[in-house]
Design a protein around this motif. Sequence first.
Motif, PDB file in Angstrom:
ATOM      1  N   LEU A  67       0.824  -1.219   0.000  1.00 50.14           N
ATOM      2  CA  LEU A  67       0.000   0.000   0.000  1.00 50.14           C
ATOM      3  C   LEU A  67       0.857   1.268   0.000  1.00 50.14           C
ATOM      4  CD1 LEU A  67      -2.744   1.383   0.088  1.00 50.14           C
ATOM      5  CD2 LEU A  67      -2.674   1.208   2.592  1.00 50.14           C
ATOM      6  N   PRO A  68       1.736   1.487   0.972  1.00 52.58           N
ATOM      7  CA  PRO A  68       2.491   2.749   0.958  1.00 52.58           C
ATOM      8  C   PRO A  68       3.454   2.903  -0.209  1.00 52.58           C
ATOM      9  CG  PRO A  68       3.216   1.336   2.766  1.00 52.58           C
ATOM     10  CD  PRO A  68       1.982   0.724   2.202  1.00 52.58           C
ATOM     11  N   VAL A  69       4.035   1.796  -0.699  1.00 50.36           N
ATOM     12  CA  VAL A  69       4.957   1.971  -1.832  1.00 50.36           C
ATOM     13  C   VAL A  69       4.191   2.448  -3.063  1.00 50.36           C
ATOM     14  CG1 VAL A  69       4.926  -0.358  -2.842  1.00 50.36           C
ATOM     15  CG2 VAL A  69       6.989   1.024  -2.952  1.00 50.36           C
ATOM     16  N   ASN A  70       2.981   1.972  -3.240  1.00 42.20           N
ATOM     17  CA  ASN A  70       2.176   2.446  -4.358  1.00 42.20           C
ATOM     18  C   ASN A  70       1.737   3.897  -4.169  1.00 42.20           C
ATOM     19  OD1 ASN A  70       1.479   0.409  -6.582  1.00 42.20           O
ATOM     20  ND2 ASN A  70       1.343  -0.841  -4.740  1.00 42.20           N
ATOM     21  N   VAL A  71       1.437   4.278  -2.923  1.00 44.75           N
ATOM     22  CA  VAL A  71       1.013   5.649  -2.651  1.00 44.75           C
ATOM     23  C   VAL A  71       2.165   6.623  -2.895  1.00 44.75           C
ATOM     24  CG1 VAL A  71       0.236   7.237  -0.860  1.00 44.75           C
ATOM     25  CG2 VAL A  71      -0.821   4.987  -1.058  1.00 44.75           C
ATOM     26  N   ILE A  72       3.337   6.321  -2.347  1.00 44.76           N
ATOM     27  CA  ILE A  72       4.474   7.212  -2.527  1.00 44.76           C
ATOM     28  C   ILE A  72       4.890   7.270  -3.999  1.00 44.76           C
ATOM     29  CG2 ILE A  72       6.930   7.520  -2.008  1.00 44.76           C
ATOM     30  CD1 ILE A  72       5.116   8.431   0.207  1.00 44.76           C
ATOM     31  N   ALA A  73       4.889   6.127  -4.658  1.00 43.55           N
ATOM     32  CA  ALA A  73       5.240   6.109  -6.080  1.00 43.55           C
ATOM     33  C   ALA A  73       4.255   6.949  -6.884  1.00 43.55           C
ATOM     34  CB  ALA A  73       5.272   4.677  -6.595  1.00 43.55           C
ATOM     35  N   GLN A  74       2.971   6.861  -6.534  1.00 47.01           N
ATOM     36  CA  GLN A  74       1.953   7.666  -7.218  1.00 47.01           C
ATOM     37  C   GLN A  74       2.207   9.158  -7.000  1.00 47.01           C
ATOM     38  OE1 GLN A  74      -0.431   6.503  -9.136  1.00 47.01           O
ATOM     39  NE2 GLN A  74      -1.909   8.165  -9.339  1.00 47.01           N
ATOM     40  N   LEU A  75       2.512   9.533  -5.766  1.00 49.36           N
ATOM     41  CA  LEU A  75       2.768  10.930  -5.455  1.00 49.36           C
ATOM     42  C   LEU A  75       3.995  11.451  -6.207  1.00 49.36           C
ATOM     43  CD1 LEU A  75       2.218  11.404  -1.605  1.00 49.36           C
ATOM     44  CD2 LEU A  75       1.100  12.665  -3.435  1.00 49.36           C
ATOM     45  N   VAL A  76       5.064  10.658  -6.163  1.00 53.66           N
ATOM     46  CA  VAL A  76       6.320  11.088  -6.776  1.00 53.66           C
ATOM     47  C   VAL A  76       6.195  11.129  -8.286  1.00 53.66           C
ATOM     48  CG1 VAL A  76       8.732  10.408  -7.165  1.00 53.66           C
ATOM     49  CG2 VAL A  76       7.769  10.357  -4.859  1.00 53.66           C
ATOM     50  N   GLY A  77       5.478  10.157  -8.861  1.00 52.82           N
ATOM     51  CA  GLY A  77       5.332  10.084 -10.305  1.00 52.82           C
ATOM     52  C   GLY A  77       6.074   8.926 -10.927  1.00 52.82           C
ATOM     53  N   VAL A  78       6.272   7.846 -10.153  1.00 48.87           N
ATOM     54  CA  VAL A  78       6.955   6.659 -10.658  1.00 48.87           C
ATOM     55  C   VAL A  78       5.963   5.809 -11.450  1.00 48.87           C
ATOM     56  CG1 VAL A  78       8.176   4.546 -10.020  1.00 48.87           C
ATOM     57  CG2 VAL A  78       8.560   6.661  -8.724  1.00 48.87           C
ATOM     58  N   PRO A  79       6.252   5.500 -12.703  1.00 49.11           N
ATOM     59  CA  PRO A  79       5.329   4.680 -13.497  1.00 49.11           C
ATOM     60  C   PRO A  79       5.117   3.302 -12.882  1.00 49.11           C
ATOM     61  CG  PRO A  79       6.981   5.729 -14.903  1.00 49.11           C
ATOM     62  CD  PRO A  79       7.419   5.949 -13.488  1.00 49.11           C
ATOM     63  N   ASP A  80       3.968   2.706 -13.187  1.00 50.09           N
ATOM     64  CA  ASP A  80       3.618   1.403 -12.610  1.00 50.09           C
ATOM     65  C   ASP A  80       4.706   0.357 -12.856  1.00 50.09           C
ATOM     66  OD1 ASP A  80       1.257   2.525 -11.821  1.00 50.09           O
ATOM     67  OD2 ASP A  80       0.017   1.551 -13.341  1.00 50.09           O
ATOM     68  N   GLU A  81       5.266   0.364 -14.065  1.00 51.63           N
ATOM     69  CA  GLU A  81       6.224  -0.686 -14.421  1.00 51.63           C
ATOM     70  C   GLU A  81       7.545  -0.564 -13.652  1.00 51.63           C
ATOM     71  OE1 GLU A  81       6.449   2.554 -17.654  1.00 51.63           O
ATOM     72  OE2 GLU A  81       4.902   1.562 -16.436  1.00 51.63           O
ATOM     73  N   ASP A  82       7.794   0.568 -12.999  1.00 54.55           N
ATOM     74  CA  ASP A  82       9.055   0.764 -12.270  1.00 54.55           C
ATOM     75  C   ASP A  82       8.908   0.571 -10.764  1.00 54.55           C
ATOM     76  OD1 ASP A  82      10.298   1.365 -14.643  1.00 54.55           O
ATOM     77  OD2 ASP A  82      10.128   3.540 -14.396  1.00 54.55           O
ATOM     78  N   ARG A  83       7.702   0.307 -10.283  1.00 57.13           N
ATOM     79  CA  ARG A  83       7.480   0.346  -8.835  1.00 57.13           C
ATOM     80  C   ARG A  83       8.130  -0.815  -8.097  1.00 57.13           C
ATOM     81  NH1 ARG A  83       1.449   3.224  -8.458  1.00 57.13           N
ATOM     82  NH2 ARG A  83       2.154   5.073  -9.617  1.00 57.13           N
ATOM     83  N   ALA A  84       8.288  -1.950  -8.736  1.00 60.52           N
ATOM     84  CA  ALA A  84       8.971  -3.064  -8.077  1.00 60.52           C
ATOM     85  C   ALA A  84      10.435  -2.703  -7.811  1.00 60.52           C
ATOM     86  CB  ALA A  84       8.882  -4.328  -8.932  1.00 60.52           C
ATOM     87  N   ARG A  85      11.093  -2.080  -8.797  1.00 57.60           N
ATOM     88  CA  ARG A  85      12.475  -1.628  -8.589  1.00 57.60           C
ATOM     89  C   ARG A  85      12.530  -0.564  -7.496  1.00 57.60           C
ATOM     90  NH1 ARG A  85      15.589   0.610 -13.433  1.00 57.60           N
ATOM     91  NH2 ARG A  85      13.574   1.438 -14.123  1.00 57.60           N
TER      92      ARG A  85
END
Length: 397
Positions: free
Chosen positions: A149-167
Motif C-alpha cells: 500500500l504505501p509503496v504504491n502511494v508514494i510512487a503515485q505521489l512522486v510520479g513513478v510509473p507502474d512498471e518501475d514500482r517493483a524496482r
Amino acid sequence: MIDDFGPTELWEPATRRDPHAFYARVRAAGRPVPQYDPAGNRFWIVARHADVLEGLQHPEIGHELHRHVEPDLSPSAYPPSETERISSRQLIALDPPDHTRLRRLVSTAFTARTVARLEDWIAGVAAELVTHVRALGRFDAVTDLADPLPVNVIAQLVGVPDEDRARFRDWSATIVSASDYDGAATLAFADYVDELAARRRADPRDDLISALVAQEAQGDALDRDELVAMVQLLLIAGQETTVDVIANSLRLLLTHPEQWHDLLADPALAGAAVEETLRFRGPVEIVPPRFAFRELDLAGGTIPAFERVGLSLWGANRDPEVFSSPDMFDLHRADVAGHIAFGYGTHFCLGASLGRLEARLMLEAVARELPGLELTAEVDDVRLHHGGALPLQIGRT
C-alpha cells in the motif's frame, strides 16, 4: 538500582526483548543516561515525555554539528563520495535554514487538504489488496498488505510509473536494511531519479517530481543531490514507517482480542487504533541522531558539548506522567493525543497525515472484509520492527 546501567545495555539482547523496561528505568533515573552503540558512539538517552519534547525543540540541539565546531582546514585526500553527498542532503540530516528551504519546496504535497484528495484512491488500493489476501486464505500481512500500500502511494505521489514500482521498492528495502555497503542501490536509485526528472522536464505531469523540477525555472530549485535525497527520503520514510504502523496495528489488535472485536463491531475505530499503535509501539524508537551544540542542561543532567543526544520517542510515549496505564494497549484511550510518535517541532514528520490515512483505510478494509483474521504463529515484536513477517490466516467468523 535504577542508576546501574551497563554501558551498552540498550543494544543488548535482553533489552531488545523488552526495551520499554529500560526506558522506564531511564525515566526513573532523572538524568540523561550514557549508552554506547555497536559502532562505539556515545548517546545520552532521554526518555521522559517533557524532556524529549524539550529536546526536540531545543535551539542548541540539532543535526549539523559541522556548523558548530572549528573546521578542519587540512586538505582531505578523500572527497565525499556521491552516496555521502546524497546522505548529507537528506531533510532529516539538516537544520534551518537548509531544512526550512527544502521542506517548503515539498510541503504542499503533504498538506491535509492534498492528502484528503487521495482518500478514495488509497481506499481502492487497500480494498484490492484485502480482496487478494481473502482469496489466499493464508498470507503474510507485511508482504501482502502493509508493504504494497504505501509503496504504491508514494510512487503515485512522486510520479513513478507502474512498471518501475517493483524496482522502486527493492531499492528502498536495500537502502533501509543497511545492506547497501558499496552504495550500489543508492547510485542506481540516483540514476533513476536523474532519468525520471529529465522525462518530467520534457513532459510535466501532475506529480511531485514535475513540481520540483518546475521550481528550476523560478530560481528556487533543489540541486541534483538534494533532489535525489528528497525522493529517497520520501520513499524510505513514507514506505518503511507506514509498513511498520499497519503491521503492528494488526499484530496488536489480534493479540488483544477484546480490542479486535471492538474494531470489528465499529470499523470507525480504525483511526483510534492507529493512534494507539503509534503511541504504544511507534515506528521510530529514537529520533535520528542529534548533537548538543554546546554543553547544556537537559532532563536533570548535563550533556557535554558536541555529543549525541538520544531522544527516545518510545520512552516518551510510555511516560506515566502523561498516559494512564501506559503499558496497556487500549484503543479507547482518552489521552492518546499526547503521543509524539511523529516527532515534534521543526522535524515533525512531513508525511504524518498521509501515513495516518493509509493505516486507517487499511484497518477499516480489514475489519470489514476479514473478520475471521487470526495469527498463525507467535510474532516477535523486535523482529517485526526490523522487517520480519506477520503470518495470518482467515479463520471462521
